[in-house]
Design an enzyme around this catalytic site. Sequence first.
Site, mmCIF file in Angstrom:
data_model
loop_
_atom_site.group_PDB
_atom_site.id
_atom_site.type_symbol
_atom_site.label_atom_id
_atom_site.label_comp_id
_atom_site.label_asym_id
_atom_site.label_seq_id
_atom_site.Cartn_x
_atom_site.Cartn_y
_atom_site.Cartn_z
ATOM 1 N N LYS A 193 60.945 -8.521 24.547
ATOM 2 C CA LYS A 193 61.467 -9.277 23.405
ATOM 3 C C LYS A 193 62.040 -8.281 22.396
ATOM 4 O O LYS A 193 61.304 -7.545 21.746
ATOM 5 C CB LYS A 193 60.350 -10.090 22.733
ATOM 6 N N GLU A 269 53.776 2.301 19.287
ATOM 7 C CA GLU A 269 54.635 3.273 18.586
ATOM 8 C C GLU A 269 54.914 2.669 17.224
ATOM 9 O O GLU A 269 55.731 1.754 17.097
ATOM 10 C CB GLU A 269 55.937 3.489 19.364
ATOM 11 N N CYS A 303 61.664 5.766 12.484
ATOM 12 C CA CYS A 303 60.230 6.045 12.267
ATOM 13 C C CYS A 303 60.022 7.528 12.062
ATOM 14 O O CYS A 303 59.054 7.948 11.440
ATOM 15 C CB CYS A 303 59.435 5.559 13.471
HETATM 16 P P1 NAP Z 1 58.458 -5.114 12.957
HETATM 17 O O1 NAP Z 1 58.715 -6.080 11.886
HETATM 18 O O2 NAP Z 1 57.058 -4.713 13.220
HETATM 19 O O3 NAP Z 1 59.114 -5.744 14.265
HETATM 20 C C1 NAP Z 1 59.128 -5.059 15.492
HETATM 21 C C2 NAP Z 1 59.183 -6.060 16.612
HETATM 22 O O4 NAP Z 1 57.997 -6.848 16.590
HETATM 23 C C3 NAP Z 1 60.338 -7.040 16.512
HETATM 24 O O5 NAP Z 1 60.774 -7.361 17.810
HETATM 25 C C4 NAP Z 1 59.687 -8.250 15.862
HETATM 26 O O6 NAP Z 1 60.334 -9.461 16.129
HETATM 27 C C5 NAP Z 1 58.340 -8.228 16.534
HETATM 28 N N1 NAP Z 1 57.305 -8.946 15.793
HETATM 29 C C6 NAP Z 1 57.217 -9.149 14.467
HETATM 30 N N2 NAP Z 1 56.101 -9.873 14.190
HETATM 31 C C7 NAP Z 1 55.491 -10.121 15.384
HETATM 32 C C8 NAP Z 1 54.310 -10.816 15.755
HETATM 33 N N3 NAP Z 1 53.520 -11.395 14.875
HETATM 34 N N4 NAP Z 1 53.994 -10.875 17.061
HETATM 35 C C9 NAP Z 1 54.765 -10.293 17.991
HETATM 36 N N5 NAP Z 1 55.906 -9.612 17.702
HETATM 37 C C10 NAP Z 1 56.254 -9.519 16.402
HETATM 38 O O7 NAP Z 1 59.245 -3.755 12.744
HETATM 39 P P2 NAP Z 1 60.788 -3.587 12.456
HETATM 40 O O8 NAP Z 1 61.026 -3.857 11.032
HETATM 41 O O9 NAP Z 1 61.603 -4.306 13.472
HETATM 42 O O10 NAP Z 1 60.964 -2.023 12.790
HETATM 43 C C11 NAP Z 1 60.706 -1.054 11.883
HETATM 44 C C12 NAP Z 1 59.344 -0.440 12.118
HETATM 45 O O11 NAP Z 1 59.263 0.084 13.445
HETATM 46 C C13 NAP Z 1 59.087 0.730 11.216
HETATM 47 O O12 NAP Z 1 57.784 0.698 10.723
HETATM 48 C C14 NAP Z 1 59.277 1.930 12.137
HETATM 49 O O13 NAP Z 1 58.623 3.094 11.709
HETATM 50 C C15 NAP Z 1 58.756 1.402 13.419
HETATM 51 N N6 NAP Z 1 59.282 2.184 14.549
HETATM 52 C C16 NAP Z 1 58.432 3.021 15.194
HETATM 53 C C17 NAP Z 1 58.901 3.797 16.239
HETATM 54 C C18 NAP Z 1 57.986 4.744 16.959
HETATM 55 O O14 NAP Z 1 58.356 5.176 18.042
HETATM 56 N N7 NAP Z 1 56.823 5.087 16.428
HETATM 57 C C19 NAP Z 1 60.234 3.711 16.621
HETATM 58 C C20 NAP Z 1 61.079 2.851 15.936
HETATM 59 C C21 NAP Z 1 60.577 2.080 14.896
HETATM 60 P P3 NAP Z 1 61.319 -10.125 15.050
HETATM 61 O O15 NAP Z 1 62.490 -9.259 14.975
HETATM 62 O O16 NAP Z 1 61.642 -11.461 15.581
HETATM 63 O O17 NAP Z 1 60.557 -10.172 13.754
#
Ligand code: NAP
Length: 497
Positions: A193, A269, A303
């Site tokens: 997803k 991650e 990130c």
């Molecule tokens: P996010 O809000 O946590 O969303 C990430 C993914 O999770 C999206 O596909 C989102 O879907 C889904 N999601 C959200 N709520 C969910 C739930 N309750 N149950 C299941 N899935 C859910 O993060 P983001 O804003 O997209 O990305 C930014 C974050 O990712 C930052 O904190 C960044 O540091 C982190 N990141 C980490 C890495 C790493 O390798 N450590 C790499 C890249 C990014 P929807 O889009 O539909 O909400």
Amino acid sequence: MSTTSSTPASTETREARVVEAAPKQLLIGGKWRGASGDRSYEVEDPSTGRALCSVADATPEDGLAALAAAHDAQSGWAAHPPRERGEILRRAWELITERHEDLSLLMTLEMGKSLIESRAEITYAAEFFRWFAEEAVRIDGDYAVAPNGKGRFLVTRQPVGPALLITPWNFPMAMGTRKIGPAIAAGCTSVIKPAHQTPLSMLALADILNEAGLPEGVLNVVTARGAGSVMEPMIRDGRARKLSFTGSTSVGRKLIEQSAEQVLKVSMELGGNAPFLVFDDADIDAAVDGAMLAKMRNIGEACTAANRFYVHADVADEFARKLTDRMAALRIGRGVTDDVEVGPLIDSVQLDKVDELVSDAVGRGAQVELGASRGDGEGYFYQPTVLKNVPLQARMTSEEIFGPVAPISTFTDEQTALREANNTEYGLVAYLYTRDIQRALRVSEQLETGMVGLNQGMVSNPAAPFGGVKASGLGREGGKVGIDEFLETKYIAIGGL
Ligand code: NAP
């Protein structure tokens, strides 16, 4: 700051063509189909705020249908020869490479990053497939004599089973290939997803994998606006055995809790809050080059983005001046033409958050060297920003900025710099610039992070283990260990010898 805005008519035609060509439906059991009730949602171009197209908006039932397809395909895929699993990945790498330009444009349109950056991501993303194509045939085992000499140990590694993969919007393809590559190589089927903002790159990637010969049901794609309601039933269902998530720490925590019910093997991650340390013996020009990469890669929406700059007081003015000059020279605009270096932020939520964090820091006494304001036209633009003397109490020292903002603070001794660097719940990556080898190793060892960029502003590499400690996550992606996340170890005790 220079801004670039006009888009030639030929580019507009290409834009329409690549959006049109991308699949818009769910991929379940090898068939493209609409969501139940024909539900759909709009995908936006963040550089204009206007809709690009609509894609299927899966229901929880659609999600469970995708999981059923992955479950049904699991035993057949696990039995597929590793060499053939690798060859499918290799063919997909070739197809991505052939279609590099169109895939880059598609990514720029849905995510906003410049074409220069999208091209770099497509190459990076494809490399995970080439790397794991090579790893598929290196899944090893062991055979040993028991210590008492009376038996033998046979150790083999098997695919963990159907995997649920959830990816963020900031690297719409690479965060997917970093999971899909090892899953396919290990013999796991999956349901992925992508983030709701950036489904098109993932849908285009799934199309390529189909063309490369991936059997039906091995990869299923579910796009949805309501991530939680679609994913939770799949996580709690029992047929999935693995959850690999990239995204925020807050969502990651929730998913670890949900995964506990079925005791899923989890990889997380999560967020980061990278410190960037510049010591007084550093090569300042190299540190500024590294800072531009660590801060501005992906418009700061990474990130791994340097979130806090700690610079020795003796070199802080020179570093800040040179960094400000480089940030001021960046060309901002809609990323679809080659002259643009910095695109918009992903959406209005992210734009408001960056603006709030900057206002908070300035309100607490930070000094603005550059920027600190939104763009004044359409789209979610924020100006490259440099802040000096950012106080420790500013929210941006503890929260991910996820935008083009470089906050600089100073230090005078190594222990204080280290204490500040480690003073965060996160532990993904830290950057360190020094020419003193003893200090380089001493500080690298004491940084509480999964990765360190030593005199280098970027650590991401498909051949290296990517991941964090503390609230930045569990497990590693890429490198020799990346495939382990999708394998279980089985030990067979042999008697009668
Ligand atoms: P996010 O809000 O946590 O969303 C990430 C993914 O999770 C999206 O596909 C989102 O879907 C889904 N999601 C959200 N709520 C969910 C739930 N309750 N149950 C299941 N899935 C859910 O993060 P983001 O804003 O997209 O990305 C930014 C974050 O990712 C930052 O904190 C960044 O540091 C982190 N990141 C980490 C890495 C790493 O390798 N450590 C790499 C890249 C990014 P929807 O889009 O539909 O909400």
